[in-house]
Write a protein that holds these residues in place. Structure first.
Motif, mmCIF file in Angstrom:
data_model
loop_
_atom_site.group_PDB
_atom_site.id
_atom_site.type_symbol
_atom_site.label_atom_id
_atom_site.label_comp_id
_atom_site.label_asym_id
_atom_site.label_seq_id
_atom_site.Cartn_x
_atom_site.Cartn_y
_atom_site.Cartn_z
ATOM 1 N N ASP A 6 0.997 -1.136 -0.157
ATOM 2 C CA ASP A 6 -0.148 0.085 0.171
ATOM 3 C C ASP A 6 0.991 1.095 -0.077
ATOM 4 O O ASP A 6 0.708 2.289 -0.656
ATOM 5 C CB ASP A 6 -0.934 0.106 1.323
ATOM 6 C CG ASP A 6 -0.244 0.137 2.520
ATOM 7 O OD1 ASP A 6 -0.596 0.707 3.342
ATOM 8 O OD2 ASP A 6 0.846 -0.671 2.587
ATOM 9 N N LEU A 7 1.948 1.128 0.817
ATOM 10 C CA LEU A 7 2.814 2.306 0.751
ATOM 11 C C LEU A 7 3.466 2.634 -0.501
ATOM 12 O O LEU A 7 3.678 3.844 -1.009
ATOM 13 C CB LEU A 7 4.118 1.896 1.660
ATOM 14 C CG LEU A 7 5.250 2.726 1.630
ATOM 15 C CD1 LEU A 7 5.050 4.308 2.300
ATOM 16 C CD2 LEU A 7 6.241 2.194 2.565
ATOM 17 N N LYS A 8 3.809 1.707 -1.198
ATOM 18 C CA LYS A 8 4.508 1.539 -2.678
ATOM 19 C C LYS A 8 3.670 2.337 -3.313
ATOM 20 O O LYS A 8 3.775 3.185 -4.265
ATOM 21 C CB LYS A 8 5.186 0.306 -3.022
ATOM 22 C CG LYS A 8 6.121 -0.250 -2.410
ATOM 23 C CD LYS A 8 6.735 -1.778 -3.259
ATOM 24 C CE LYS A 8 7.430 -2.592 -2.104
ATOM 25 N NZ LYS A 8 7.655 -3.570 -2.509
ATOM 26 N N GLU A 9 2.585 1.755 -3.600
ATOM 27 C CA GLU A 9 1.320 2.246 -4.177
ATOM 28 C C GLU A 9 1.050 3.820 -4.063
ATOM 29 O O GLU A 9 1.122 4.483 -4.983
ATOM 30 C CB GLU A 9 0.071 1.698 -4.191
ATOM 31 C CG GLU A 9 -0.777 1.519 -5.476
ATOM 32 C CD GLU A 9 -2.044 0.569 -5.049
ATOM 33 O OE1 GLU A 9 -1.994 -0.777 -4.898
ATOM 34 O OE2 GLU A 9 -3.321 1.176 -4.858
ATOM 35 N N TYR A 10 0.981 4.123 -2.892
ATOM 36 C CA TYR A 10 0.826 5.519 -2.479
ATOM 37 C C TYR A 10 1.819 6.388 -2.938
ATOM 38 O O TYR A 10 1.445 7.599 -3.612
ATOM 39 C CB TYR A 10 0.542 5.458 -1.001
ATOM 40 C CG TYR A 10 0.485 7.062 -0.464
ATOM 41 C CD1 TYR A 10 1.340 7.737 -0.251
ATOM 42 C CD2 TYR A 10 -0.839 7.315 -0.316
ATOM 43 C CE1 TYR A 10 1.067 9.103 0.246
ATOM 44 C CE2 TYR A 10 -1.190 8.670 0.232
ATOM 45 C CZ TYR A 10 -0.165 9.619 0.496
ATOM 46 O OH TYR A 10 -0.581 10.821 0.734
ATOM 47 N N VAL A 11 3.044 6.169 -2.773
ATOM 48 C CA VAL A 11 4.260 6.813 -3.238
ATOM 49 C C VAL A 11 4.273 7.116 -4.616
ATOM 50 O O VAL A 11 4.506 8.310 -5.178
ATOM 51 C CB VAL A 11 5.603 6.289 -2.646
ATOM 52 C CG1 VAL A 11 6.782 7.110 -3.239
ATOM 53 C CG2 VAL A 11 5.604 6.276 -0.997
ATOM 54 N N PHE B 210 0.740 6.093 12.168
ATOM 55 C CA PHE B 210 -0.516 7.073 12.700
ATOM 56 C C PHE B 210 -1.580 7.248 11.673
ATOM 57 O O PHE B 210 -2.622 7.379 11.909
ATOM 58 C CB PHE B 210 0.069 8.339 13.073
ATOM 59 C CG PHE B 210 -0.900 9.176 13.737
ATOM 60 C CD1 PHE B 210 -1.386 10.488 13.044
ATOM 61 C CD2 PHE B 210 -1.348 8.796 14.953
ATOM 62 C CE1 PHE B 210 -2.012 11.213 14.039
ATOM 63 C CE2 PHE B 210 -2.113 9.706 15.724
ATOM 64 C CZ PHE B 210 -2.470 10.934 15.110
ATOM 65 N N SER B 211 -1.305 7.147 10.229
ATOM 66 C CA SER B 211 -2.238 7.238 9.415
ATOM 67 C C SER B 211 -3.115 6.286 9.317
ATOM 68 O O SER B 211 -4.225 6.282 9.080
ATOM 69 C CB SER B 211 -1.610 7.608 7.710
ATOM 70 O OG SER B 211 -1.209 6.375 7.379
ATOM 71 N N LYS B 212 -2.598 5.039 9.573
ATOM 72 C CA LYS B 212 -3.383 3.658 9.559
ATOM 73 C C LYS B 212 -4.222 3.788 10.823
ATOM 74 O O LYS B 212 -5.501 3.392 10.753
ATOM 75 C CB LYS B 212 -2.488 2.477 9.888
ATOM 76 C CG LYS B 212 -1.311 2.297 8.885
ATOM 77 C CD LYS B 212 -1.808 1.063 8.138
ATOM 78 C CE LYS B 212 -0.970 0.768 6.748
ATOM 79 N NZ LYS B 212 -1.998 0.590 5.651
ATOM 80 N N GLU B 217 -7.270 1.454 9.830
ATOM 81 C CA GLU B 217 -6.840 0.352 9.049
ATOM 82 C C GLU B 217 -5.760 -0.218 9.827
ATOM 83 O O GLU B 217 -5.134 0.376 10.372
ATOM 84 C CB GLU B 217 -6.281 0.954 7.665
ATOM 85 C CG GLU B 217 -7.051 1.556 6.505
ATOM 86 C CD GLU B 217 -6.173 2.194 5.645
ATOM 87 O OE1 GLU B 217 -5.009 1.821 5.399
ATOM 88 O OE2 GLU B 217 -6.719 2.997 4.825
ATOM 89 N N ASP B 218 -5.683 -1.735 9.776
ATOM 90 C CA ASP B 218 -4.643 -2.331 10.341
ATOM 91 C C ASP B 218 -4.080 -3.432 9.712
ATOM 92 O O ASP B 218 -4.509 -3.961 8.799
ATOM 93 C CB ASP B 218 -5.175 -2.985 11.710
ATOM 94 C CG ASP B 218 -4.993 -1.861 12.859
ATOM 95 O OD1 ASP B 218 -6.150 -1.515 13.500
ATOM 96 O OD2 ASP B 218 -3.903 -1.128 12.998
#
Lengths: 347, 218
Positions: A6-11, B210-212, B217-218
């Protein structure tokens, strides 16, 4: 590893914005711990407390103030700034946040950028949040992953003090098609066990797990808190749900009334009746007592949450709680709340 | 006279673990006070020291972890170390910290201004505690539990169903996760940005978690 997909996609999707924020981080100013605390702790709270966020304003100070920021003085002076904002919208402060200049002007982006190019750190307080302007660059988010809207949205979630309201919403949730089916045994199986007047509200075998997990997931999505379950508290007893809120500890004991399929699918279990509800009260109180007296877990409040899945629902007889023993009475009075029963029926 | 005797006694024991723990706890109070975090809950003390220990290796992978004096276990309320408990008792008894109303909430006490404890002796560890507190200070004391709960090493330990302690050595689960986080970030950001410090990655990681929390979301 899928962990940060999710992080990669977001970035990747927000590449330009993320790069800009990261680039600004490289400037020692924006990266200074004092600026981060000032922005994240003091100014964010200040912005949030303003009732009319459509009235924009600016607070700015010389870069050399950063090293000398006195947060005690900042706290004392922010209310004075609130007063000044009644008649001014562009406020210069020193490292104590004493006001050194105040004006009322038409705020433009160019003004902010020009100030920032003259060694000022500029904070613009807008409708959506705080923009910081440093060395000619406007940064409209303090960080990459969330913004003020997310924070405000979060505050709309239920607080533990509104747990009962949250449970009422849950009662509606479990009626919805798609959610309702999760609890009940198949009609086919029930019919094989009792062809005449099959009890449609028959739950799956060991329903306490399904009920608890379902409630847990709802609470985590709809409250501001993190609830978890038994083996994460200690590896001993079957504790249901617990959470910590503002340093206070809470637990929720989950019980059910009705009937379920037995262990080998050959019949129904005994019906869980009012007796089970009363036992639930005692069990919850005993557990609160044990936690407070013997362990470091100082329970602020223990809730009893009963799913009423009986075919015919009558009022549950709690016998005015006369069955509560003397030693448990203090816990009953000071640390216990029985939530209204969750009425659950198969659709 | 009593103060001097105590100071000498404590200075002789400056390698003593308990002495370092006193320094750590008092540092937490002093640094927090600077950012207007005036009272601290007892549970928070254990949690701040745990985070200081478990995050150290990611930030300083070459140095020995100065917080290895702590041996945390998971008890009913989270990370716990018996020596910290003893230290808190001592500090209360001798009025370096005092109750601040409410259960298990403390602030600096009457004796805290005394120079019995020489903070400059241990500058590096205090600087690290400061960095942790400045990160946590952005989110507030009430969110510390949420970060602990989501800490990878903490999660691994409670799910393991054994009585093992929390691993704060170089190879702990949190360090591994932070490395993966950094790699995921670098991979997706590409060459457009370079030289992001590990301190920045640590702060980014907290923002990410923190955004999670905010988005449930977890």
């Amino acid at each position: 590893m899928n962990q940060f997909n999710d992080l990669k996609e977001y970035v990747v999707v927000n590449h330009i914005e993320v790069s800009a924020i990261m680039e600004s981080q490289r400037l020692k100013i924006n990266n200074a711990a004092q600026v981060k605390i000032l922005h994240g702790k003091f100014l964010t709270a200040f912005w949030k407390d303003r009732p009319n966020k459509s009235l924009n304003y600016v607070i700015y100070f010389k870069e050399e103030c950063i090293a000398k920021l006195d947060f005690e003085q900042v706290s004392i002076n922010l209310p004075i700034i609130t007063e000044a904002l009644k008649t001014h919208n562009m406020i210069e402060v020193n490292s104590n946040f004493d006001i050194t200049t105040k004006e009322h002007i038409e705020i433009t982006e160019q003004i902010l950028i020009d100030h920032s190019n003259n060694e000022f750190v500029v904070f613009f307080f807008g409708e959506e949040g705080i923009d910081s302007v440093i060395r000619g660059k406007i940064i409209d988010k303090i960080n990459v992953f969330y913004n003020e809207k997310d924070r405000l949205q979060f505050l709309k979630k239920y607080h533990i003090s509104k747990l009962q309201e949250c449970i009422y919403e849950y009662e509606v949730f479990v009626k919805e098609p798609g959610n309702n089916e999760a609890f009940f045994a198949s009609k086919k199986l029930i019919a094989t066990l009792q062809a005449v007047n099959p009890p449609n509200n028959t739950l799956h075998n060991k329903p306490e797990k399904v009920l608890r997990d379902n409630l847990l997931s709802f609470l985590n999505r709809n409250t501001q808190h993190t609830f978890s379950k038994e083996n994460e508290l200690n590896n001993q007893r079957e504790l249901d749900l617990y959470a910590e809120v503002e340093g206070k500890k809470y637990l929720i004991e989950v019980k059910w009334l009705g009937q379920s399929i037995n262990d080998d699918d050959s019949g129904f279990t005994q019906k869980m009746t009012d007796v089970a509800a009363r036992k639930g009260v005692t069990q919850t109180l005993e557990y609160i007592q044990e936690l407070i007296e013997n362990m470091r877990y100082n329970v602020h409040c223990g809730f009893l949450c009963v799913f009423d899945v009986r075919e015919i629902k009558r009022a549950i007889n709690y016998d005015s709680y006369n069955f509560v023993t003397e030693d448990l009475k203090p816990y009953f009075t000071n640390h216990f709340i029985k939530l209204d029963e969750i009425k659950l029926d198969r659709n | 006279m009593l103060q001097i005797k105590l100071k000498i006694k404590l200075m002789e024991k400056s390698n003593n673990t308990q002495y370092l723990i006193y320094i750590d706890i008092l540092s937490i109070f002093k640094i927090a006070k600077d950012i207007q975090w005036l009272t601290i809950r007892q549970d928070s003390l254990y949690r701040i020291l745990y985070l200081s220990s478990v995050l150290y290796a990611f930030r300083h992978d070459k140095s020995k972890n100065p917080f290895s004096i702590y041996r945390f276990i998971v008890d009913t309320t989270g990370p716990y170390d018996a020596n910290i408990s003893k230290a808190i008792t001592f500090l209360i008894k001798d009025e370096y910290i005092e109750r601040a109303g409410g259960e298990d909430i403390y602030k600096l006490g009457n004796n805290s201004a005394s120079n019995v404890f020489d903070f400059h002796l241990e500058e590096e560890r205090i600087d690290w505690i400061k960095q942790i507190i400045y990160i946590l200070g952005i989110y507030g004391e009430n969110k510390i539990y949420e970060f602990i709960f989501r800490d990878p090493q903490y999660q691994t330990t409670i799910k393991s169903n054994t009585q093992q302690g929390l691993n704060t050595e170089t190879d702990n689960e949190t360090t591994k996760t932070l490395v993966l986080f950094k790699e995921a970030f670098e991979e997706s950001l590409g060459d457009s940005i370079q030289d992001i410090s590990s301190q920045t990655y640590l702060e980014l990681y907290f923002e990410y978690i923190f955004s999670k929390i905010l988005k449930r979301e977890d």
